[in-house]
Design a protein around this motif. Sequence first.
Motif: not given
Length: 83
Positions: A78, A82, A49
């Motif tokens: 991000h 995802n 992350e």
Amino acid sequence: MKPWTKIYLDHFGYDKSDWIQCEVPDCGKQCIDVHHLLPRSRGGKDNIENLIGLCRDCHHEVHFGTKLKNEYLITVHHLKLNK
């Protein structure tokens, strides 16, 4: 190989010999550096992350320029995570 580079490569299933594209949209250059979104010196961790793959030019721009802001890179990264 730096530990955070291995974390990045392993997460996405890349090999160190793979051609990996810089995560900055519309850049198109080869990812050379794995950048910490929150620097380790400020408590940033070596986790996926917090790691984004950048070409040398974009990495330099993040540290010394004015065009690439960290908030933008966090959003871009991000979105990739995802997918």
